[in-house]
Design a protein around this motif. Structure first.
Motif, mmCIF file in Angstrom:
data_model
loop_
_atom_site.group_PDB
_atom_site.id
_atom_site.type_symbol
_atom_site.label_atom_id
_atom_site.label_comp_id
_atom_site.label_asym_id
_atom_site.label_seq_id
_atom_site.Cartn_x
_atom_site.Cartn_y
_atom_site.Cartn_z
ATOM 1 N N GLY A 1 0.797 -1.221 0.000
ATOM 2 C CA GLY A 1 0.000 0.000 0.000
ATOM 3 C C GLY A 1 0.830 1.270 0.000
ATOM 4 O O GLY A 1 1.903 1.331 -0.613
ATOM 5 N N TYR A 2 0.359 2.273 0.756
ATOM 6 C CA TYR A 2 0.951 3.609 0.686
ATOM 7 C C TYR A 2 2.333 3.735 1.319
ATOM 8 O O TYR A 2 2.980 4.766 1.166
ATOM 9 C CB TYR A 2 -0.025 4.627 1.322
ATOM 10 N N GLY A 3 2.780 2.705 2.035
ATOM 11 C CA GLY A 3 4.056 2.777 2.738
ATOM 12 C C GLY A 3 5.235 3.189 1.879
ATOM 13 O O GLY A 3 6.076 3.980 2.304
ATOM 14 N N LEU B 1 -5.273 -0.528 -6.309
ATOM 15 C CA LEU B 1 -6.198 0.326 -5.548
ATOM 16 C C LEU B 1 -5.447 1.517 -4.955
ATOM 17 O O LEU B 1 -5.960 2.632 -4.904
ATOM 18 C CB LEU B 1 -6.879 -0.481 -4.434
ATOM 19 N N THR B 2 -4.215 1.260 -4.522
ATOM 20 C CA THR B 2 -3.381 2.332 -3.962
ATOM 21 C C THR B 2 -3.004 3.338 -5.043
ATOM 22 O O THR B 2 -3.079 4.550 -4.834
ATOM 23 C CB THR B 2 -2.120 1.722 -3.312
ATOM 24 N N LEU B 3 -2.630 2.829 -6.204
ATOM 25 C CA LEU B 3 -2.283 3.725 -7.312
ATOM 26 C C LEU B 3 -3.458 4.642 -7.647
ATOM 27 O O LEU B 3 -3.282 5.831 -7.931
ATOM 28 C CB LEU B 3 -1.899 2.882 -8.544
ATOM 29 N N LEU B 4 -4.660 4.109 -7.591
ATOM 30 C CA LEU B 4 -5.853 4.880 -7.927
ATOM 31 C C LEU B 4 -6.300 5.790 -6.785
ATOM 32 O O LEU B 4 -7.215 6.591 -6.947
ATOM 33 C CB LEU B 4 -7.002 3.931 -8.306
ATOM 34 N N GLY B 5 -5.643 5.638 -5.595
ATOM 35 C CA GLY B 5 -5.920 6.546 -4.478
ATOM 36 C C GLY B 5 -6.989 6.072 -3.513
ATOM 37 O O GLY B 5 -7.422 6.830 -2.638
ATOM 38 N N PHE B 6 -7.431 4.809 -3.635
ATOM 39 C CA PHE B 6 -8.448 4.304 -2.710
ATOM 40 C C PHE B 6 -7.856 4.057 -1.313
ATOM 41 O O PHE B 6 -6.692 3.685 -1.187
ATOM 42 C CB PHE B 6 -9.039 2.988 -3.232
ATOM 43 N N PHE B 7 -8.669 4.232 -0.279
ATOM 44 C CA PHE B 7 -8.310 3.899 1.111
ATOM 45 C C PHE B 7 -7.039 4.623 1.563
ATOM 46 O O PHE B 7 -6.160 4.041 2.173
ATOM 47 C CB PHE B 7 -8.155 2.379 1.280
ATOM 48 N N ASN B 8 -6.975 5.900 1.211
ATOM 49 C CA ASN B 8 -5.813 6.716 1.545
ATOM 50 C C ASN B 8 -6.105 7.524 2.807
ATOM 51 O O ASN B 8 -6.784 8.535 2.759
ATOM 52 C CB ASN B 8 -5.512 7.643 0.356
ATOM 53 N N ASP B 9 -5.618 7.065 3.942
ATOM 54 C CA ASP B 9 -5.837 7.787 5.191
ATOM 55 C C ASP B 9 -4.865 8.958 5.291
ATOM 56 O O ASP B 9 -3.817 8.961 4.656
ATOM 57 C CB ASP B 9 -5.637 6.843 6.384
ATOM 58 N N SER B 10 -5.215 9.937 6.120
ATOM 59 C CA SER B 10 -4.330 11.107 6.198
ATOM 60 C C SER B 10 -3.014 10.773 6.905
ATOM 61 O O SER B 10 -1.998 11.385 6.629
ATOM 62 C CB SER B 10 -5.049 12.276 6.874
ATOM 63 N N ASP B 11 -3.044 9.791 7.808
ATOM 64 C CA ASP B 11 -1.795 9.404 8.477
ATOM 65 C C ASP B 11 -1.378 8.002 8.076
ATOM 66 O O ASP B 11 -2.234 7.139 7.849
ATOM 67 C CB ASP B 11 -1.977 9.429 10.000
#
Ligand SMILES: *[C@@H]1O[C@H](CO)[C@@H](O)[C@H](O)[C@H]1NC(C)=O
Ligand SMILES: *[C@@H]1O[C@H](CO)[C@@H](O)[C@H](O)[C@H]1NC(C)=O
Ligand SMILES: *[C@@H]1O[C@H](CO)[C@@H](O)[C@H](O)[C@H]1NC(C)=O
Ligand SMILES: *[C@@H]1O[C@H](CO)[C@@H](O)[C@H](O)[C@H]1NC(C)=O
Length: 447
Positions: free
Chosen positions: A297-299, A344-354
Motif C-alpha cells: 500500500g501507501y508505505g 487500488l493504492t495507485l488509484l488513491g483508494f483507502f488513503n488515510d491522512s496518516d
C-alpha cells in the motif's frame, strides 16, 4: 454439536450458538477481522442469506439511454488453503496446545481430544471447494447485474476474455468463474499472463527495495514487538495455562490462522477462535494491515507504481472500447491480493491522512485502509463503461460489487463520472507511470 455451521440462516445460527457446548467468549464474531483470510460474505453480509442475491438498483446511470458497453473485472482468487509455511507454524502451535496446555475449558478439551491437524504441506495455497464456489457464485451474480455483457451466450461466443496468474489457485478460479456461466465442460480459452497479474515479482526495484528488504517493514516489526501484541500473546498463554515465552508472535499468528482458516474453509466457528476476544482480534487485524500497508500500500511509492502495467492495460482497453465498435466487451482478470492492493493504492483508494505505524494503533481504529473490508477472498474491482448516447461515455467503478467513487472525483453530483473526467483525473498516470522506468533500480540510490 460443538461446531457451528454458519451457512444456516441467522436466527437458526444464533440459536445454535447459544446451545453450543463451546460457550463463545463473547457473542460477537471476530470473523470480520481476518484481513486477507476473510470470507467475502463478511464484507457483503446479505450474501449469507442468499449467495446469489443481487440488487440491480445500485447501478444508476444518469439516463435511461445509457447502456453498458465494456466491463473489465480484476478479481482475486477464491478461498484457499494456507501456504506451506503457515501450515508448519499451525502444526507447531497445535503441538504446544496438545502437549503443554492445561485447563478444563470445553474448547480446550475439544482441541486436545477431538480436533485433528488435517492441514498438510502439499495443500500449499491451493483453492478449496469453497473457493471454487466463491468464483462460480460471483460469475452468476455478475451475469445478473450485467446481463447484456456476461452470459453463457457471450462466453460461448468468445466475447469474454480471460487473463490469469499462473498460480494454480488462480487458474482454478478462472475455470470456476466460467463454470458459473455454463454447465457444459467445453474448455474456453484463457491466457496466463504473470507480467500483468504478478507484476510484483517482475518489478526489480520493488523486489529489492521492499519485498526482499526487511527495513521496508520496520514499523510492522516494531508493532510485533510492541505492547499491544505482547498483551495478546500473554492473554493466549493465560488461556492455555502455558508459560509466556512459549507464545511467540509467530505462534499468536498461527493461532489466528487456525481460527480464520477453519472459518473460511469449513464455515465452522472453531474452538481455536476462543483464544481471542474482540480486542485481541482487532490488534491482530492491525498487525496484518501494517504489513500490507508497507508492502503493498501507501508505505512505499514503488508498491503502487509496480502496478503501472496493469493500470495501463485496463485503460488502454477502456480507450479502445470508448472508440467503438466494441470488439472485446468483457475482460476477466484473475490474480492475487498482491495484484489488487497496489492498483487500488495507485488509484488513491483507502488513503488515510496518516500512515499506519507501530505507535498509532489507537488513533487508527477508524482507518479506511482495512484489508478485512478491502480484500477478502474473491475481492474484485470492476470498471464498467457506459455509452449514454451522443458521445456521453461514463465509467462506473465497483469494488466488491458496490459502486464506489474515484477518490478526488467525488465532488461530482453523480457517482458515475464522465470517462473523460476520469482520464483527466488520472492524466499524470496515463502520461507516465511507466513500468520499465519505475521498476528500474536506481544506480545511485539517494542517501
Ligand atoms: C437496493 O439498492 C438501493 C440503492 O442503493 C437501495 O435503496 C435498496 O434499499 C436496496 N434494496 C435491497 C433489497 O437491498
Ligand atoms: C511442552 O511439551 C513437550 C512435550 O510433552 C515437552 O517436551 C516440553 O518440555 C514442554 N515445554 C514446556 C515449556 O513445558
Ligand atoms: C479446483 O479446486 C478444487 C478444490 O480443491 C478441485 O476439486 C478441482 O479439481 C480443481 N479443479 C481444477 C480444474 O484444477
Ligand atoms: C494520499 O494522500 C496523501 C495525503 O493525504 C496525498 O499526498 C497523496 O497524493 C495521496 N495518494 C494518492 C495516490 O492519491
Amino acid at each position: 454439536v460443538s461446531s457451528v455451521y454458519l451457512f444456516l440462516p441467522c436466527w437458526y445460527m444464533s440459536s445454535l450458538i447459544s446451545l453450543s457446548s463451546t460457550k463463545p467468549r463473547s457473542k460477537k464474531s471476530i470473523a470480520k477481522y481476518f484481513n486477507t483470510k476473510g470470507r467475502y460474505e463478511e464484507v457483503n453480509t446479505y450474501l449469507r442469506e442468499d449467495i446469489l442475491a443481487v440488487n440491480t438498483s445500485i447501478l444508476q446511470p444518469p439516463s435511461a439511454q445509457c447502456r453498458e458497453i465494456h466491463l473489465t473485472a480484476i478479481i482475486r482468487h477464491g478461498t484457499r488453503y494456507p501456504t506451506a509455511k503457515s501450515i508448519t507454524e499451525m502444526q507447531e502451535f497445535y503441538n504446544i496446545v496438545r502437549h503443554n496446555a492445561s485447563g478444563e475449558q470445553s474448547w480446550l478439551q475439544e482441541i486436545q481430544t477431538q480436533w485433528t491437524m488435517w492441514y498438510t504441506e502439499d495443500m500449499d495455497g491451493r483453492l478449496v471447494q469453497k473457493g471454487v464456489n466463491d468464483l462460480k457464485h460471483l460469475a452468476v451474480r455478475l451475469s445478473k447485474l450485467f446481463p447484456s455483457l456476461i452470459s453463457e451466450k457471450k462466453l460461448r461466443g468468445g466475447l469474454i476474455k480471460f487473463i490469469t496468474s499462473s498460480k494454480h489457485r488462480c487458474v482454478n478460479s478462472t475455470l470456476s468463474f466460467k463454470a458459473g456461466l455454463t454447465f457444459t465442460d467445453t474448455l474456453f480459452e484463457h491466457a496466463v499472463n504473470d507480467a500483468l497479474m504478478r507484476f510484483f515479482d517482475q518489478c526489480t526495484r520493488f523486489v529489492q527495495e521492499v519485498d526482499n528488504n526487511p527495513s521496508a517493514v520496520t514499523e510492522w516489526d516494531k508493532f510485533k514487538e510492541g505492547p499491544e501484541m505482547k498483551r495478546v500473546e500473554e492473554k493466549i498463554a493465560d488461556r492455555l495455562g502455558v508459560e509466556y515465552n512459549l507464545i511467540t508472535q509467530d505462534m499468536a499468528e498461527a493461532a489466528f490462522y487456525l481460527c480464520a482458516y477453519e472459518f473460511a474453509i469449513k464455515a465452522v466457528n472453531s474452538p481455536w477462535c476462543q483464544l481471542f476476544d474482540e480486542d485481541d482480534a482487532k490488534i491482530m487485524e492491525y498487525e496484518a494491515d501494517l504489513r500490507e500497508f508497507w508492502k503493498r500500500g501507501y508505505g512505499h511509492d514503488i508498491n503502487s507504481k509496480s502496478s503501472c502495467i496493469l493500470f495501463h492495460d485496463a485503460f488502454s482497453r477502456l480507450d479502445k472500447a470508448a472508440r467503438q465498435p466494441v470488439t472485446e466487451p468483457v475482460t476477466v482478470q484473475i490474480g492475487h491480493a498482491d495484484t489488487l492492493l497496489p492498483l487500488l493504492t495507485l488509484l488513491g483508494f483507502f488513503n488515510d491522512s496518516d500512515a499506519l505505524t507501530s505507535t498509532n494503533y489507537a488513533t487508527q481504529t477508524q482507518r479506511s485502509f482495512r484489508t478485512s473490508h478491502m480484500m477478502p477472498y474473491a475481492a474484485n474491482l470492476l470498471f464498467v463503461l457506459y455509452d449514454c448516447g451522443g458521445g456521453d461515455l461514463r465509467l462506473q467503478p465497483l469494488l466488491n460489487e458496490k459502486p464506489v467513487t474515484f477518490p478526488g472525483l467525488d465532488d461530482q453530483q453523480n457517482s458515475m463520472p464522465l470517462y473523460q473526467d476520469v482520464r483527466n483525473h488520472y492524466r499524470h498516470l496515463l502520461s507516465g507511470c511507466d513500468f520499465e522506468t519505475e521498476c528500474r533500480l536506481l544506480k545511485h540510490p539517494a542517501v
